[in-house]
Design a protein around this motif. Structure first.
Motif, PDB file in Angstrom:
ATOM      1  N   THR A 286      60.086 113.207  -1.400  1.00 48.46           N
ATOM      2  CA  THR A 286      58.958 113.382  -0.496  1.00 48.46           C
ATOM      3  C   THR A 286      57.781 113.944  -1.290  1.00 48.46           C
ATOM      4  O   THR A 286      57.947 114.454  -2.410  1.00 48.46           O
ATOM      5  CB  THR A 286      59.290 114.360   0.634  1.00 48.46           C
ATOM      6  OG1 THR A 286      59.455 115.680   0.083  1.00 48.46           O
ATOM      7  CG2 THR A 286      60.569 113.953   1.368  1.00 48.46           C
ATOM      8  N   ASP A 287      56.597 113.883  -0.720  1.00 43.17           N
ATOM      9  CA  ASP A 287      55.435 114.446  -1.408  1.00 43.17           C
ATOM     10  C   ASP A 287      55.621 115.940  -1.664  1.00 43.17           C
ATOM     11  O   ASP A 287      55.280 116.445  -2.748  1.00 43.17           O
ATOM     12  CB  ASP A 287      54.164 114.212  -0.594  1.00 43.17           C
ATOM     13  CG  ASP A 287      53.684 112.775  -0.650  1.00 43.17           C
ATOM     14  OD1 ASP A 287      54.330 111.948  -1.332  1.00 43.17           O
ATOM     15  OD2 ASP A 287      52.654 112.474  -0.016  1.00 43.17           O
TER      16      ASP A 287
ATOM     17  N   ALA B 156      51.245 106.588  -6.646  1.00 43.73           N
ATOM     18  CA  ALA B 156      51.880 106.214  -5.376  1.00 43.73           C
ATOM     19  C   ALA B 156      51.580 104.752  -5.070  1.00 43.73           C
ATOM     20  O   ALA B 156      50.783 104.099  -5.755  1.00 43.73           O
ATOM     21  CB  ALA B 156      51.379 107.110  -4.243  1.00 43.73           C
TER      22      ALA B 156
ATOM     23  N   SER C 290      49.985 103.620  -2.594  1.00 43.87           N
ATOM     24  CA  SER C 290      48.656 103.432  -2.018  1.00 43.87           C
ATOM     25  C   SER C 290      47.661 104.417  -2.613  1.00 43.87           C
ATOM     26  O   SER C 290      48.024 105.512  -3.054  1.00 43.87           O
ATOM     27  CB  SER C 290      48.693 103.634  -0.491  1.00 43.87           C
ATOM     28  OG  SER C 290      48.883 105.007  -0.180  1.00 43.87           O
TER      29      SER C 290
ATOM     30  N   TYR D 110      45.517 105.975  -0.871  1.00 43.08           N
ATOM     31  CA  TYR D 110      45.460 107.105   0.066  1.00 43.08           C
ATOM     32  C   TYR D 110      46.472 108.186  -0.302  1.00 43.08           C
ATOM     33  O   TYR D 110      46.139 109.377  -0.402  1.00 43.08           O
ATOM     34  CB  TYR D 110      45.724 106.587   1.486  1.00 43.08           C
ATOM     35  CG  TYR D 110      45.754 107.672   2.538  1.00 43.08           C
ATOM     36  CD1 TYR D 110      44.582 108.115   3.140  1.00 43.08           C
ATOM     37  CD2 TYR D 110      46.966 108.253   2.929  1.00 43.08           C
ATOM     38  CE1 TYR D 110      44.615 109.120   4.104  1.00 43.08           C
ATOM     39  CE2 TYR D 110      47.005 109.252   3.880  1.00 43.08           C
ATOM     40  CZ  TYR D 110      45.821 109.680   4.463  1.00 43.08           C
ATOM     41  OH  TYR D 110      45.858 110.683   5.406  1.00 43.08           O
ATOM     42  N   GLN D 111      47.727 107.783  -0.524  1.00 40.62           N
ATOM     43  CA  GLN D 111      48.763 108.756  -0.850  1.00 40.62           C
ATOM     44  C   GLN D 111      48.519 109.391  -2.215  1.00 40.62           C
ATOM     45  O   GLN D 111      48.665 110.601  -2.387  1.00 40.62           O
ATOM     46  CB  GLN D 111      50.145 108.111  -0.823  1.00 40.62           C
ATOM     47  CG  GLN D 111      51.282 109.102  -1.062  1.00 40.62           C
ATOM     48  CD  GLN D 111      52.645 108.437  -1.112  1.00 40.62           C
ATOM     49  OE1 GLN D 111      52.754 107.212  -1.064  1.00 40.62           O
ATOM     50  NE2 GLN D 111      53.700 109.231  -1.216  1.00 40.62           N
TER      51      GLN D 111
ATOM     52  N   GLY E 125      45.801 111.990  -2.027  1.00 39.35           N
ATOM     53  CA  GLY E 125      46.281 113.228  -1.419  1.00 39.35           C
ATOM     54  C   GLY E 125      47.124 114.050  -2.374  1.00 39.35           C
ATOM     55  O   GLY E 125      46.996 115.287  -2.441  1.00 39.35           O
ATOM     56  N   LEU E 126      47.994 113.391  -3.130  1.00 41.10           N
ATOM     57  CA  LEU E 126      48.810 114.087  -4.123  1.00 41.10           C
ATOM     58  C   LEU E 126      47.944 114.680  -5.232  1.00 41.10           C
ATOM     59  O   LEU E 126      48.201 115.785  -5.721  1.00 41.10           O
ATOM     60  CB  LEU E 126      49.842 113.127  -4.716  1.00 41.10           C
ATOM     61  CG  LEU E 126      51.059 112.834  -3.841  1.00 41.10           C
ATOM     62  CD1 LEU E 126      51.796 111.597  -4.356  1.00 41.10           C
ATOM     63  CD2 LEU E 126      52.001 114.036  -3.811  1.00 41.10           C
TER      64      LEU E 126
END
Length: 292
Positions: A56-57, A82, A84, A86-87, A90-91
């Protein structure tokens, strides 16, 4: 032979789990603490060797933070790639907020990313990194995303600080280096057994999964390259090749079995791979006895 004073060894480190597949952060920290005693130039965390696609993140960030504590922020590459943009963005933001000073991002995977999507992906990550260096990561065999040498040059121009190329031999790495056409960014190979070959072509070094369990032979290669010691390099390269062969080219189950030989807790796999057999475990123990 020539000397290569800037040859670097970065270890791609595993993530440890219990027998049910639950993240064992305590065992992971113990593995990192042990490896941190070796004079590595850096560690690549939560990448392919770290089974990142199964995390998981929050788990990825926890594992990277543990490495940051063990190796120091200047030696720890937090993998934020990731499927995407988007992901990954965020990471990236979360990693920077938690103290990352080195980031790495695999190309988007599963869907074969287009050129425009790749450019947008890395432009976004560089922008979100707030000045923290971002290293690109290519691994076509695992991602389905193909990056030509010419496209790599364009990706570097988005602001990437360097690149890791996995799943490609030294000849292919050489073509990528040539396409960079004077761009002075470090290029690393994921080919554990071709450390000397890629450095001779102009690469900065290797990101090696096998060295996370058996660092000594690869440190010997690095030190021989830095010293320009041909005799020492011949011996060290053979030991490194033995390490690669003994672990099944860096098979995750074999690497974790070596960690057990080093006194660390047994670790299961989340990746959908077979555990090491008793027969292979016995052979492994004999093969690496003088490489530990």
């Amino acid at each position: 032979m020539s000397t290569y004073p800037d040859a670097n060894l970065i270890s791609a480190v595993p993530t440890l789990f219990d027998s049910e597949g639950t993240l064992d952060l305590g065992a992971t920290k113990a593995a990192y603490a042990q490896l941190a005693q070796a004079p590595l130039d850096g560690v690549f965390v939560a990448g392919t060797t770290g089974e990142f696609t199964t995390l998981t993140d929050d788990e990825r960030l926890a594992v990277c933070a543990a490495a940051n504590d063990a190796f120091g922020p200047d030696r720890t590459y937090w993998h934020v790639g990731a499927a995407s943009r988007y992901q990954a963005a965020g990471l990236t933001q979360a990693a920077v907020d938690r103290g990352a000073r080195r980031l790495a991002a695999l190309t988007p995977h599963y869907y074969a990313a287009t050129e425009s999507a790749l450019l947008s992906y890395y432009e976004t990550l560089v922008a979100r990194s707030a000045g923290v260096p971002v290293y690109g990561y290519l691994f076509e065999a695992r991602t389905t995303t193909s990056v030509t040498p010419a496209l790599l040059a364009r990706l570097v121009d988005t602001g990437l600080a360097g690149v890791k190329i996995s799943g490609a031999g030294s000849a292919v790495v050489g073509r990528y280096l040539a396409a960079l056409d004077g761009r002075t960014v470090p290029v690393y190979s994921g080919a554990d057994g071709e450390f000397a070959e890629v450095v001779d072509l102009g690469a900065a070094g290797v990101v090696s999964g096998v060295s996370s369990a058996l660092p000594a032979p690869f440190l010997e290669v690095r030190d021989a390259l830095r010293a320009g010691d041909a005799a020492a390099l011949t011996v060290a390269r053979e030991r490194a090749r033995r390490a690669v062969a003994a672990t099944g080219q860096g098979n995750l189950a074999h690497l974790k079995a070596v960690l057990e030989l080093r006194g660390l807790p047994a670790s299961g796999l989340r990746a959908p791979l077979d555990p090491i057999s008793n027969e292979d475990r016995r052979a492994l123990e004999a093969d690496v006895a003088d490489l530990l």
